[in-house]
Design a protein around this motif. Sequence first.
Motif, short mmCIF file in Angstrom:
data_model
loop_
_atom_site.label_atom_id
_atom_site.label_comp_id
_atom_site.label_asym_id
_atom_site.label_seq_id
_atom_site.Cartn_x
_atom_site.Cartn_y
_atom_site.Cartn_z
N PRO A 151 0.83 -1.21 0.00
CA PRO A 151 0.00 0.00 0.00
C PRO A 151 0.86 1.26 0.00
N LEU A 152 0.27 2.36 -0.42
CA LEU A 152 0.93 3.67 -0.42
C LEU A 152 0.68 4.34 0.93
N ILE A 153 1.72 4.93 1.47
CA ILE A 153 1.66 5.54 2.81
C ILE A 153 1.19 6.99 2.68
N ALA A 154 0.13 7.34 3.42
CA ALA A 154 -0.48 8.67 3.30
C ALA A 154 -0.16 9.55 4.50
N CYS A 155 1.08 9.50 4.99
CA CYS A 155 1.50 10.37 6.08
C CYS A 155 3.02 10.43 6.09
N SER A 156 3.54 11.39 6.80
CA SER A 156 4.99 11.50 6.93
C SER A 156 5.49 10.44 7.89
N LEU A 157 6.63 9.82 7.53
CA LEU A 157 7.22 8.79 8.38
C LEU A 157 8.30 9.35 9.30
N GLU A 158 8.41 10.65 9.36
CA GLU A 158 9.43 11.27 10.19
C GLU A 158 9.13 11.02 11.67
N GLY A 159 10.07 10.47 12.37
CA GLY A 159 9.91 10.18 13.80
C GLY A 159 9.11 8.94 14.10
N ILE A 160 8.79 8.13 13.09
CA ILE A 160 8.01 6.91 13.31
C ILE A 160 8.92 5.70 13.19
N ASP A 161 8.88 4.83 14.17
CA ASP A 161 9.68 3.61 14.14
C ASP A 161 9.15 2.70 13.05
N GLU A 162 10.04 2.22 12.19
CA GLU A 162 9.61 1.34 11.11
C GLU A 162 9.05 0.02 11.62
N GLY A 163 9.34 -0.30 12.87
CA GLY A 163 8.79 -1.53 13.44
C GLY A 163 7.30 -1.47 13.65
N LEU A 164 6.72 -0.28 13.56
CA LEU A 164 5.27 -0.14 13.70
C LEU A 164 4.52 -0.49 12.43
N MET A 165 5.23 -0.65 11.32
CA MET A 165 4.60 -0.99 10.06
C MET A 165 4.21 -2.47 10.06
N SER A 166 3.09 -2.77 9.40
CA SER A 166 2.59 -4.15 9.38
C SER A 166 3.11 -4.94 8.19
N TRP A 167 3.94 -4.33 7.35
CA TRP A 167 4.47 -5.03 6.19
C TRP A 167 5.88 -4.53 5.90
N THR A 168 6.61 -5.28 5.12
CA THR A 168 7.99 -4.91 4.75
C THR A 168 8.21 -5.19 3.27
N ASP A 169 9.15 -4.46 2.70
CA ASP A 169 9.57 -4.68 1.31
C ASP A 169 11.07 -4.92 1.34
N PRO A 170 11.51 -6.14 1.01
CA PRO A 170 12.95 -6.44 1.10
C PRO A 170 13.80 -5.67 0.09
N GLU A 171 13.19 -5.06 -0.91
CA GLU A 171 13.97 -4.40 -1.96
C GLU A 171 13.92 -2.88 -1.87
N LYS A 172 12.83 -2.30 -1.39
CA LYS A 172 12.67 -0.85 -1.38
C LYS A 172 12.35 -0.37 0.02
N PRO A 173 12.80 0.84 0.36
CA PRO A 173 12.49 1.40 1.68
C PRO A 173 11.05 1.91 1.72
N TYR A 174 10.60 2.22 2.95
CA TYR A 174 9.23 2.71 3.10
C TYR A 174 9.02 4.07 2.44
N GLU A 175 10.07 4.87 2.37
CA GLU A 175 9.94 6.19 1.75
C GLU A 175 9.58 6.08 0.27
N TYR A 176 9.87 4.96 -0.33
CA TYR A 176 9.52 4.76 -1.74
C TYR A 176 8.00 4.79 -1.92
N TYR A 177 7.25 4.38 -0.89
CA TYR A 177 5.79 4.33 -0.97
C TYR A 177 5.14 5.54 -0.31
N ASN A 178 5.94 6.52 0.11
CA ASN A 178 5.44 7.68 0.84
C ASN A 178 4.87 8.72 -0.13
N LEU A 179 3.55 8.95 -0.06
CA LEU A 179 2.92 9.89 -0.97
C LEU A 179 3.26 11.35 -0.66
N THR A 180 3.71 11.61 0.56
CA THR A 180 4.11 13.00 0.87
C THR A 180 5.33 13.40 0.04
#
Length: 266
Positions: free
Chosen positions: A205-234
């Motif tokens: 899914p595409l992330i609809a908020c800023s990930l600044e200051g958020i622990d990546e461990g709170l995410m319910s999914w992972t992408d072994p090839e791309k970081p979460y910022e790749y899906y960040n719509l901001t």
Amino acid sequence: NLVSSSSFPKRTWKAAPALGKEIAVFSRKYFFTMTVFSFSLFASFMWSGFPYDDLCIDTENAPSGGYIGELTVTPDPSKGLIYDKNVQPISSTSVNITKTDKIYKYCNQNFFETGKFPALPQFQPPDSKWMTLEQEWATEIYGWTSVAILILLVGVFIWRVFDGITTYFLGGYEPTGRDMNVNFSEVKSIDSFIPQINSSHFVNPLIACSLEGIDEGLMSWTDPEKPYEYYNLTKDADKIFEGTKYSPAPQAFSKVMHWPPSNELS
């Protein structure tokens, strides 16, 4: 960076149903409690009124005069019939009345109608008693039980009114569940609500908020090839407005804050 087909994510908020647990709570607190009280109240009145014929033995009078001896009783068909032991209607019957026979008189056996509460055997008129010893015993129990339940309900109602007033002015908190003595940050399968938008063009899914200051461990999914910022719509929004005098509106994206325990910051 990614650019969504509509440039900005659209969120549609649906109103929650107006029907919650209020009806069940109201039924448990008021309807069922009043049902129990009504049962105990009317059970005492029903026991006290048996056998419901409004007849009591007249202890002051006895058969006399023309009512003594063998008499022929002829019923009025317009008012009722007399039946024999085989439940067959008969036109007349003979009865033998002696001086030792009992005379019955009218008496009101309905305590509810006469306004007697609780329905206790001592409320029977001294010269018009109809209850048996066992009936008086059962009526006594039901009558005082209805009084005890009434006192209990009045006490509970007063307590709920007082608790509602204090909660309204002083506030209150009622926890649910049981403390398992496990900190949220120590849960291995830790998860949190992060605003996301599903897209048929991407596996994740595409992330609809800023990930600044958020622990990546709170995410319910992972992408072994791309970081979460790749899906960040901001980031896409910043890219769209880059080089212009405009910028994404603050309310365009959700805001998520994370405050980890102090021991995780050291």
